[in-house]
Design a protein around this motif. Structure first.
Motif, short mmCIF file in Angstrom:
data_model
loop_
_atom_site.label_atom_id
_atom_site.label_comp_id
_atom_site.label_asym_id
_atom_site.label_seq_id
_atom_site.Cartn_x
_atom_site.Cartn_y
_atom_site.Cartn_z
N ILE A 117 -12.24 -5.38 -6.07
CA ILE A 117 -11.43 -6.41 -5.41
C ILE A 117 -10.04 -6.44 -6.00
O ILE A 117 -9.04 -6.57 -5.28
CB ILE A 117 -12.12 -7.79 -5.55
CG1 ILE A 117 -13.38 -7.85 -4.69
CG2 ILE A 117 -11.16 -8.90 -5.16
CD1 ILE A 117 -14.18 -9.12 -4.87
N GLU A 118 -9.94 -6.31 -7.33
CA GLU A 118 -8.64 -6.33 -7.99
C GLU A 118 -7.75 -5.19 -7.50
O GLU A 118 -6.53 -5.33 -7.42
CB GLU A 118 -8.81 -6.24 -9.51
CG GLU A 118 -9.42 -7.47 -10.15
CD GLU A 118 -10.91 -7.60 -9.89
OE1 GLU A 118 -11.55 -6.59 -9.50
OE2 GLU A 118 -11.44 -8.71 -10.05
N ASP A 119 -8.37 -4.05 -7.17
CA ASP A 119 -7.60 -2.91 -6.67
C ASP A 119 -7.04 -3.21 -5.28
O ASP A 119 -5.91 -2.84 -4.96
CB ASP A 119 -8.47 -1.65 -6.61
CG ASP A 119 -9.02 -1.27 -7.98
OD1 ASP A 119 -8.30 -1.48 -8.97
OD2 ASP A 119 -10.16 -0.78 -8.05
N PHE A 120 -7.83 -3.87 -4.45
CA PHE A 120 -7.34 -4.27 -3.12
C PHE A 120 -6.16 -5.23 -3.27
O PHE A 120 -5.12 -5.07 -2.61
CB PHE A 120 -8.46 -4.92 -2.31
CG PHE A 120 -7.95 -5.69 -1.12
CD1 PHE A 120 -7.43 -5.03 -0.02
CD2 PHE A 120 -7.98 -7.08 -1.12
CE1 PHE A 120 -6.94 -5.74 1.07
CE2 PHE A 120 -7.49 -7.79 -0.03
CZ PHE A 120 -6.97 -7.13 1.07
N LYS A 121 -6.33 -6.24 -4.11
CA LYS A 121 -5.26 -7.23 -4.29
C LYS A 121 -3.98 -6.55 -4.79
O LYS A 121 -2.88 -6.84 -4.30
CB LYS A 121 -5.70 -8.30 -5.29
CG LYS A 121 -6.80 -9.21 -4.77
CD LYS A 121 -7.13 -10.28 -5.81
CE LYS A 121 -8.15 -11.28 -5.28
NZ LYS A 121 -8.45 -12.34 -6.27
N SER A 122 -4.14 -5.66 -5.76
CA SER A 122 -2.98 -4.98 -6.33
C SER A 122 -2.29 -4.08 -5.32
O SER A 122 -1.06 -4.10 -5.17
CB SER A 122 -3.42 -4.16 -7.55
OG SER A 122 -2.37 -3.35 -8.03
N LEU A 123 -3.08 -3.28 -4.59
CA LEU A 123 -2.49 -2.34 -3.64
C LEU A 123 -1.86 -3.07 -2.46
O LEU A 123 -0.83 -2.64 -1.93
CB LEU A 123 -3.55 -1.35 -3.15
CG LEU A 123 -3.04 -0.22 -2.25
CD1 LEU A 123 -2.00 0.62 -2.98
CD2 LEU A 123 -4.19 0.66 -1.78
N GLU A 124 -2.46 -4.17 -2.04
CA GLU A 124 -1.87 -4.95 -0.95
C GLU A 124 -0.49 -5.46 -1.34
O GLU A 124 0.46 -5.40 -0.54
CB GLU A 124 -2.80 -6.13 -0.61
CG GLU A 124 -2.59 -6.71 0.79
CD GLU A 124 -1.44 -7.69 0.86
OE1 GLU A 124 -0.92 -7.90 1.97
OE2 GLU A 124 -1.06 -8.24 -0.19
N LYS A 125 -0.36 -5.92 -2.57
CA LYS A 125 0.93 -6.40 -3.08
C LYS A 125 1.92 -5.25 -3.19
O LYS A 125 3.08 -5.37 -2.79
CB LYS A 125 0.72 -7.07 -4.44
CG LYS A 125 1.97 -7.67 -5.06
CD LYS A 125 1.64 -8.44 -6.32
CE LYS A 125 2.85 -9.15 -6.90
NZ LYS A 125 3.84 -8.18 -7.47
N ILE A 126 1.45 -4.13 -3.71
CA ILE A 126 2.32 -2.96 -3.87
C ILE A 126 2.84 -2.48 -2.51
O ILE A 126 4.01 -2.10 -2.37
CB ILE A 126 1.56 -1.83 -4.59
CG1 ILE A 126 1.35 -2.21 -6.06
CG2 ILE A 126 2.30 -0.50 -4.48
CD1 ILE A 126 0.38 -1.31 -6.80
N SER A 127 1.97 -2.53 -1.49
CA SER A 127 2.37 -2.04 -0.16
C SER A 127 3.49 -2.87 0.43
O SER A 127 4.18 -2.42 1.36
CB SER A 127 1.15 -2.04 0.78
OG SER A 127 0.79 -3.35 1.15
N ARG A 128 3.69 -4.08 -0.06
CA ARG A 128 4.77 -4.94 0.42
C ARG A 128 6.06 -4.71 -0.36
O ARG A 128 7.13 -5.16 0.07
CB ARG A 128 4.37 -6.42 0.28
CG ARG A 128 3.16 -6.83 1.12
CD ARG A 128 2.76 -8.26 0.81
NE ARG A 128 1.59 -8.67 1.58
CZ ARG A 128 1.64 -9.22 2.79
NH1 ARG A 128 2.82 -9.45 3.33
NH2 ARG A 128 0.55 -9.57 3.42
#
Length: 443
Positions: A117-128
């Motif tokens: 889950i932490e990877d999803f949260k991190s990558l979602e933020k990075i993608s922005r």
């Protein structure tokens, strides 16, 4: 549940999705990513006093040693827990590329090994925040993430690159013609797909990452997602005296998922004996559910072998998806039978019809009671012509002329039939007739 981390969560319109972890399934219904609500679990300290037992989860602790003679596990804080019977479900950890591991700390800080889950949260933020993301890996996870991020590329100006050593997306699973079609589909989602790409080195060049490929090509990017497979977590094997399979990895267990007289293993970490297809290790959601349930039953004395063929599925967005079962390996001979798709032949429609978003939930235990194939003298189906639009179809994977794997391409809620065909293990003279069992010519 892990599947939505690379599927539905990325298509959510909720700006707070990384906090709520709730999402709309393809059928429009909302649900949480968690397998069970918090109320399902019992506080650890209360467990001995619950009349009919229950499930407690101890978070933030790690088992570091197993005393199989004394029936005791030791935690990383020194605490010891005794047991009568033990189920190991340690899962796996995402692999990294040697070229990235050698690259140093500056590169590692711009790397995501997508799993939690932490990877999803991190990558979602990075993608922005960044201008370019490169996904390394052309399998299930890499292709799903590429499509998900590709959708964002259109609205946010994000460059999404996907590179992998195979000739096309899902090249290790799908036959070449369908892998090529899938690659073009991913490209239409806004992804710069680079097949036949083997990473030689990764370095920091200015404010960007420089990926050098073995054929001399260079790729500049801001962030890397490595989706290159899973390594089963078997650290406990040494202290527990458990065997690790040298071919497939994972704890080696029998057909009842038993490693020792009072120890069972389930999920990604189990290398089990499939009574139909031989020794295997499977890394999919449905297998985790089914094997966990079976191990639990056997821990209470059921003594059931693992005969159930778990299914897995992958979606390239809400309009193209497939479900598969058995041994689906592109190195095996395959026969494909295709038909023109209709509006209802999509993952979105499938979940609307079944009422579930995690498609295996409606099919986990189901198996067709009888499969009747009419005799026919029609010729064997031919490989579809290059460039055709593979709307929907069935791909059969053969070993010694017997069907050992089936991919249902944009055909849904037919897995019980596929499961029965593999379980029967019969030779078929005409797979065109077998394909008709899936009603692929329905309008």
């Amino acid at each position: 549940m892990r599947p939505p981390l690379s599927k539905e969560l990325w298509f959510s319109d909720d700006p707070n999705v990384t906090e709520t972890l709730r999402f709309k399934q393809w059928n429009g219904k909302e649900r949480s990513i968690y397998f069970q609500p918090p109320s399902f679990y019992v506080p650890v300290r209360d467990l001995p006093f619950v009349e009919n037992g229950g499930v407690a989860v101890l978070c933030g602790k790690k088992v570091v040693h197993m005393d199989v003679r004394g029936n005791i596990v030791k935690l990383n804080d020194g605490t010891q827990i005794s047991y009568d019977k033990c189920l190991i479900a340690t899962g796996g950890s995402p692999r990294n590329l040697p070229a990235i591991e050698r690259a140093g700390k500056d590169v590692q800080q711009r790397l995501t090994l997508f799993r939690k889950i932490e990877d999803f949260k991190s990558l979602e933020k990075i993608s922005r925040e960044v201008k370019s993301i490169t996904i390394i890996g052309g399998g299930f996870l890499g292709s799903e993430l590429a499509c998900a991020l590709g959708r964002r590329a259109r609205t946010r100006g994000l460059e999404v690159i996907q590179l992998f050593p195979e000739n096309g997306n899902m090249g290790k699973v799908l036959p070449e013609y369908l892998s090529n079609w899938t690659t073009e589909k991913v490209r239409r989602e806004g992804v710069n797909v680079m097949p036949n790409a083997v990473v030689k080195s990764v370095s920091v060049c200015g404010n960007r990452l420089m990926i050098k490929l073995k054929d001399g090509r260079k790729v500049e990017t801001d962030h890397i997602v490595a989706a290159v497979g899973l390594e089963p977590n078997v650290e406990l094997a040494k202290s527990a005296g458990l065997e690790v399979d040298s071919d497939f990895g994972g704890f080696r267990v029998n057909a009842e998922l038993q490693a020792r007289s009072n120890i069972w293993v389930a999920g990604d970490a189990a290398c089990f004996y499939d009574i139909k297809l031989g020794r295997r290790r499977v890394e999919h959601h449905d297998h985790a559910v089914v094997s966990g349930r079976l191990a639990g039953e056997n821990m209470t004395g059921a003594a059931k072998p693992y005969w159930h063929q778990s299914m897995f599925w992958s979606d390239l967005g809400p309009n193209v998806g497939y479900e598969a079962i058995g041994l689906v390996d592109s190195s095996l001979p395959t026969v494909g039978v295709f038909a023109k798709a209709t509006a209802k032949d999509t993952p979105k429609s499938a979940t609307e019809q079944s009422g579930t978003g995690i498609r295996s939930e409606s099919e986990t235990e189901a198996e067709a009671s009888e499969v009747h194939i009419s005799p026919s003298f029609s010729p064997m189906p031919q490989v579809p012509k290059q460039g055709e639009d593979y709307g929907k179809g069935v791909i059969f994977y053969l070993r010694d002329k017997v069907v050992v794997g089936i991919v249902l391409w944009n055909i849904f809620n037919r897995m019980p039939i596929a499961r029965k065909i593999i379980k029967d293990g019969e030779e078929h003279d005409d797979l065109n007739e077998v394909a008709k069992l899936f009603n692929i010519h329905e309008e």
